[in-house]
Design an enzyme around this catalytic site. Sequence first.
Site, mmCIF file in Angstrom:
data_model
loop_
_atom_site.group_PDB
_atom_site.id
_atom_site.type_symbol
_atom_site.label_atom_id
_atom_site.label_comp_id
_atom_site.label_asym_id
_atom_site.label_seq_id
_atom_site.Cartn_x
_atom_site.Cartn_y
_atom_site.Cartn_z
ATOM 1 N N CYS A 98 8.836 103.079 -41.191
ATOM 2 C CA CYS A 98 7.657 103.210 -40.166
ATOM 3 C C CYS A 98 8.019 102.561 -38.623
ATOM 4 O O CYS A 98 7.200 102.145 -37.956
ATOM 5 C CB CYS A 98 6.283 102.776 -40.703
ATOM 6 S SG CYS A 98 6.053 103.545 -42.162
ATOM 7 N N GLU A 126 6.463 107.781 -38.323
ATOM 8 C CA GLU A 126 8.003 107.619 -38.257
ATOM 9 C C GLU A 126 8.725 107.894 -39.584
ATOM 10 O O GLU A 126 8.518 108.709 -40.111
ATOM 11 C CB GLU A 126 8.201 106.162 -37.624
ATOM 12 C CG GLU A 126 7.479 105.930 -36.374
ATOM 13 C CD GLU A 126 7.721 104.851 -35.578
ATOM 14 O OE1 GLU A 126 8.738 104.441 -35.505
ATOM 15 O OE2 GLU A 126 6.630 104.009 -34.997
ATOM 16 N N LEU A 133 -0.620 109.759 -48.458
ATOM 17 C CA LEU A 133 -0.258 108.473 -48.862
ATOM 18 C C LEU A 133 0.979 108.519 -49.665
ATOM 19 O O LEU A 133 1.069 109.306 -50.624
ATOM 20 C CB LEU A 133 -1.438 107.470 -49.037
ATOM 21 C CG LEU A 133 -2.241 108.198 -50.523
ATOM 22 C CD1 LEU A 133 -1.560 107.138 -51.512
ATOM 23 C CD2 LEU A 133 -3.643 107.413 -50.273
#
Length: 239
Positions: A198, A90, A181
């Site tokens: 997120c 997201e 990441l």
Amino acid sequence: MAMLRTDLEFSMLPQLGTRPVRWRFADGLVPYEEAVETMEREVALIADGGDELVWLVEHPPLYTAGTSANARDLVQPNRFPVFATGRGGEYTYHGPGQRVAYVMLDLKRRRQDVRAFVAALEDVVIRTLDMMNVRGERREDRVGVWVRRPEKPLLADGTMAEDKIAALGIRLRKWVTFHGLSLNVDPDLDHFGGIVPCGISAYGVTSLVDLGLPVMMADVDIRLRTAFEAVFGETTGEI
């Protein structure tokens, strides 16, 4: 090591004969469009047999929207530039003080298992944190790496507060991974306030410095590389 399962479960070591992963740092703050262009180019080369790559960057302040992003979670749309991206997940924030690792690996040379790859990335972060005496944990229902915050008030359901210290979002093309990441070293945590990170509003966001560790990015990078090699194998390039 904290919260590590068996090495076999998360191992993404390469097949025999696979060349070491290139390890590269970007100078300065990298514009997001430039990062995407670089990843697209590198992924094409890797899919054609080129050497794999981990590219470490920092970005100027910005938000990215993954494929599952809900527009309602962009609380302050005019605060920073917003980029739609093809990675999973997201909304998230990127900015100075956050180590972003773009991980471009050919899973055909390793293990063609997307869930195992995501778990392996989480494992890299957990191992990195463990080397700094921080207990990072994974959650089955929440991608990323989390730390418990016993000094904070309990959550509404009576459970201990937790903050996210690392976010993950990946994309694959011809079994070559990209995106990767982001680990919060010392970003401005207020900048996360422009989004629901997120899509999860019940938990907060933290960083190594917020946890009381006066670490430098270079210190984190050394540990990140050691952790990566334990999970994904040998690297070559800049120290």
